[in-house]
Design a protein around this motif. Structure first.
Motif, PDB file in Angstrom:
ATOM      1  N   GLY A 141       0.811  -1.210   0.000  1.00  0.00           N
ATOM      2  CA  GLY A 141       0.000   0.000   0.000  1.00  0.00           C
ATOM      3  C   GLY A 141       0.839   1.251   0.000  1.00  0.00           C
ATOM      4  O   GLY A 141       0.537   2.214  -0.718  1.00  0.00           O
ATOM      5  N   ALA A 142       1.925   1.256   0.781  1.00  0.00           N
ATOM      6  CA  ALA A 142       2.810   2.423   0.801  1.00  0.00           C
ATOM      7  C   ALA A 142       3.480   2.618  -0.550  1.00  0.00           C
ATOM      8  O   ALA A 142       3.593   3.753  -1.049  1.00  0.00           O
ATOM      9  CB  ALA A 142       3.860   2.251   1.897  1.00  0.00           C
ATOM     10  N   ALA A 143       3.928   1.532  -1.163  1.00  0.00           N
ATOM     11  CA  ALA A 143       4.555   1.635  -2.481  1.00  0.00           C
ATOM     12  C   ALA A 143       3.558   2.133  -3.514  1.00  0.00           C
ATOM     13  O   ALA A 143       3.898   2.935  -4.390  1.00  0.00           O
ATOM     14  CB  ALA A 143       5.125   0.276  -2.891  1.00  0.00           C
ATOM     15  N   ALA A 144       2.320   1.660  -3.401  1.00  0.00           N
ATOM     16  CA  ALA A 144       1.293   2.095  -4.345  1.00  0.00           C
ATOM     17  C   ALA A 144       1.011   3.584  -4.205  1.00  0.00           C
ATOM     18  O   ALA A 144       0.799   4.285  -5.204  1.00  0.00           O
ATOM     19  CB  ALA A 144       0.015   1.283  -4.132  1.00  0.00           C
ATOM     20  N   ARG A 145       1.017   4.078  -2.973  1.00  0.00           N
ATOM     21  CA  ARG A 145       0.773   5.514  -2.780  1.00  0.00           C
ATOM     22  C   ARG A 145       1.905   6.350  -3.366  1.00  0.00           C
ATOM     23  O   ARG A 145       1.659   7.402  -3.969  1.00  0.00           O
ATOM     24  CB  ARG A 145       0.610   5.805  -1.288  1.00  0.00           C
ATOM     25  N   ARG A 147       3.827   5.518  -5.827  1.00  0.00           N
ATOM     26  CA  ARG A 147       3.700   5.447  -7.279  1.00  0.00           C
ATOM     27  C   ARG A 147       2.569   6.340  -7.774  1.00  0.00           C
ATOM     28  O   ARG A 147       2.694   7.019  -8.798  1.00  0.00           O
ATOM     29  CB  ARG A 147       3.449   3.993  -7.707  1.00  0.00           C
ATOM     30  N   ALA A 148       1.467   6.360  -7.049  1.00  0.00           N
ATOM     31  CA  ALA A 148       0.347   7.219  -7.434  1.00  0.00           C
ATOM     32  C   ALA A 148       0.755   8.683  -7.391  1.00  0.00           C
ATOM     33  O   ALA A 148       0.346   9.485  -8.254  1.00  0.00           O
ATOM     34  CB  ALA A 148      -0.846   6.963  -6.515  1.00  0.00           C
ATOM     35  N   ASP A 149       1.577   9.062  -6.395  1.00  0.00           N
ATOM     36  CA  ASP A 149       2.051  10.444  -6.309  1.00  0.00           C
ATOM     37  C   ASP A 149       2.921  10.799  -7.514  1.00  0.00           C
ATOM     38  O   ASP A 149       2.806  11.899  -8.067  1.00  0.00           O
ATOM     39  CB  ASP A 149       2.847  10.647  -5.022  1.00  0.00           C
ATOM     40  N   ARG A 150       3.780   9.868  -7.917  1.00  0.00           N
ATOM     41  CA  ARG A 150       4.639  10.117  -9.085  1.00  0.00           C
ATOM     42  C   ARG A 150       3.804  10.267 -10.356  1.00  0.00           C
ATOM     43  O   ARG A 150       4.057  11.151 -11.179  1.00  0.00           O
ATOM     44  CB  ARG A 150       5.654   8.987  -9.254  1.00  0.00           C
ATOM     45  N   ILE A 151       2.797   9.419 -10.481  1.00  0.00           N
ATOM     46  CA  ILE A 151       1.938   9.503 -11.665  1.00  0.00           C
ATOM     47  C   ILE A 151       1.179  10.826 -11.686  1.00  0.00           C
ATOM     48  O   ILE A 151       1.044  11.470 -12.733  1.00  0.00           O
ATOM     49  CB  ILE A 151       0.963   8.306 -11.699  1.00  0.00           C
TER      50      ILE A 151
END
Length: 540
Positions: A141-145, A147-151
């Motif tokens: 979940g932390a990694a996904a967040r 990545r979402a911020d970078r996108i």
């Protein structure tokens, strides 16, 4: 499983070559003379090829990939030794079912273990997606967040670039298109560079295409206006992507250059398993990157798929699937309003008409007898290989089912409705006749060749009908109808090769149907024949 009965044709082998020079060099090594210690077992093919040194080159091929290893210093994949060994195998040359030598077994074992690990990882990722991987949910979940911020940051930069592009398009239309050809390519190149800075490679590529339109011949202003309108639609659509339906929003993101991670796609998308027939292949080189496009069609689902593979400039991409092979595998489609591009997932064994499993890649049926197709560079050297493989098959080849011209145009229209930026859609045409343009027909008439095909009805009538319809370039005419599809003037395929294969008779052709016409890529003359030769150069 008897591997001796699953040999490929010479054309399928030569289709693996990275360039014409490799085809020719491989053809010179297709006789038994330079080879020793050859053998085949469990989907592996190996041999020792004598060279200029004191030690022979050790060549081993995993036919289920296919994948290759050779001790030669060549940086081409496959090298000429691998091609020569495959061509020797394709002739029907007897090869013992022997114990795999240690130098080949080491590489084969390592490669197959790696494939098994990837398959296990793929299956594990699917299980985790179904709820079996809750233990690491917090970290994921932390990694996904992150990545979402970078996108999100990148999307803001692309939106800013799209706003700038809109202003430039507005200035172009306000000043008028008539003088766009006098401003040179510099303005387009500078605008494309700005889109690259905005991390929007898709917009940059379309801007570069605008710069090439002004030198594309008569009627360029209307084509420039059309492409400007599509570019405006894309930039506006991306700026309002939150308001679009999810499939169309995914298409807009892809068109501007936002991509889906392949590993994530394979882990989350619903796989589509089928026996995928390789319909065509084309390489393009922009000077920095070689892109390989491989088109597939599922025999049960009927779905089209496009696989992309990339390699550094001057090196062939790793994905090597010869035209005419059938691959039993999972494909995961990238999201979009009209999904076409896919990622290759897990590969399985297939059956050869019984319960005996065959390799993950199997050959389509080969012809018992057929007129010799026009061959690409290097195929003359390997003509005996083709004849031997054809005799070994002993069964009539079946071209894939196709459609007529009207149905092909309707298929492209349907796809275009879902994806307005779609340049072309892959289709298989059946019972079509290639018709040269007026200049080519006059040249043939001057050389004493007949202008049309047969007299009266049939394919000859289709040729004459299409010729009377207009002199607007090459066409593919329905043998039994009144419609013809123009060949895209940008086509780099060997059209005379297609004409020679046809001989005035109808045939099956695979290619892309788009707004500029049809681009033929493969024709069936018993075995499939690739119509592209070498690597297509792109870019300004």
């Amino acid at each position: 499983m008897n591997w001796q009965g699953e040999r490929w044709t010479a054309e399928q082998v030569l289709a693996l070559a990275p360039d014409a020079a490799s085809q020719k060099a491989g053809g010179k090594l297709s006789s038994p003379a330079p080879w020793s210690g050859t053998g085949v077992r469990d989907g592996a093919l190996w041999g020792l090829c004598s060279g200029s040194g004191s030690k022979p080159y050790q060549t081993v091929i995993d036919l289920s990939g296919p994948a290759y290893r050779c001790s030669c210093p060549s940086r081409k994949f496959p090298c000429k030794h691998a091609l020569g060994l495959l061509l020797l195998w394709a002739t029907g040359e007897p090869m013992p079912d022997a114990e795999v030598p240690s130098w080949a077994a080491e590489w084969l074992t390592g490669r197959r273990e790696r494939v098994e690990r990837e398959a296990a990882s793929y299956a594990g990722a699917q299980g985790a997606d179904a709820g079996e991987g809750a233990a690491g949910a917090g970290d994921d979940g932390a990694a996904a967040r992150r990545r979402a911020d970078r996108i999100e940051q990148r999307e803001r930069r692309i939106a800013a670039g799209a706003t700038e592009l809109e202003q430039r398009l507005t200035d172009l239309v306000r000043d008028g298109l008539a003088g766009a050809d006098r401003s040179g390519y510099a303005q387009w190149d500078e605008t494309a560079a700005r889109m690259v800075d905005a991390q929007a490679p898709g917009l940059a590529a379309r801007v570069r295409e605008l710069g090439a339109i002004t030198t594309s011949g008569a009627g360029w202003p209307s084509r420039l206006l059309e492409e400007c309108a599509l570019l405006h639609l894309l930039s506006e659509g991306f700026q309002r992507v939150a308001d679009l339906p999810a499939p169309l929003a995914a298409t807009a993101r892809t068109r501007v250059g936002l991509t889906t991670d392949t590993a994530e796609l394979l882990a989350t998308a619903e796989p589509v398993r089928d026996d995928w027939l390789v319909l065509g292949r084309q390489d393009s080189d922009d000077g920095k990157l070689t892109t390989r496009r491989v088109w597939l069609r599922g025999e049960r689902t009927g779905r089209m798929a496009l696989l992309l593979s990339f390699g550094a400039a001057g090196r062939a991409p790793e994905l090597a699937l010869p035209v005419g092979l059938v691959l039993d595998a999972d494909l995961a489609y990238y999201p979009g309003a009209r999904p076409l591009r896919a990622a290759l997932g897990r590969r399985y064994g297939t059956t050869n008409g019984s319960s005996t499993p065959t390799p993950a890649v199997t050959s389509a049926p080969e012809p018992a007898a057929a007129a010799a197709p026009a061959r690409s560079a290097g195929a003359d050297t390997a003509s005996a290989a083709h004849a031997g493989a054809t005799r070994a098959a002993g069964a009539a080849a079946q071209a894939p089912p196709g459609v007529d011209v009207s149905t092909a145009l309707a298929a492209y229209g349907t796809a275009l409705r879902d994806d307005p930026w779609l340049d072309a859609w892959p289709v298989v045409l059946s019972r079509v006749v290639p018709v040269p343009d007026a200049a080519a027909l006059e040249a043939l008439a001057g050389a004493g060749a007949p202008r049309g095909g047969q007299q009266g009805g049939g394919p000859g009538a289709a040729v004459e009908s299409a010729t009377r319809a207009g002199d607007d370039g090459w066409q593919l005419a329905d043998a039994g109808g009144e419609f013809a599809l123009p060949i895209d003037p940008r086509c780099t395929s060997n059209l005379w090769q297609l004409t020679a294969i046809s001989g005035g008779a109808p045939l099956t052709v695979f290619g892309e149907c788009g707004h500029r016409g049809f681009v033929p890529l493969t024709a069936w003359n018993g075995a499939p024949v690739a119509l592209t030769s070498g690597t297509h150069r792109t870019g300004p």
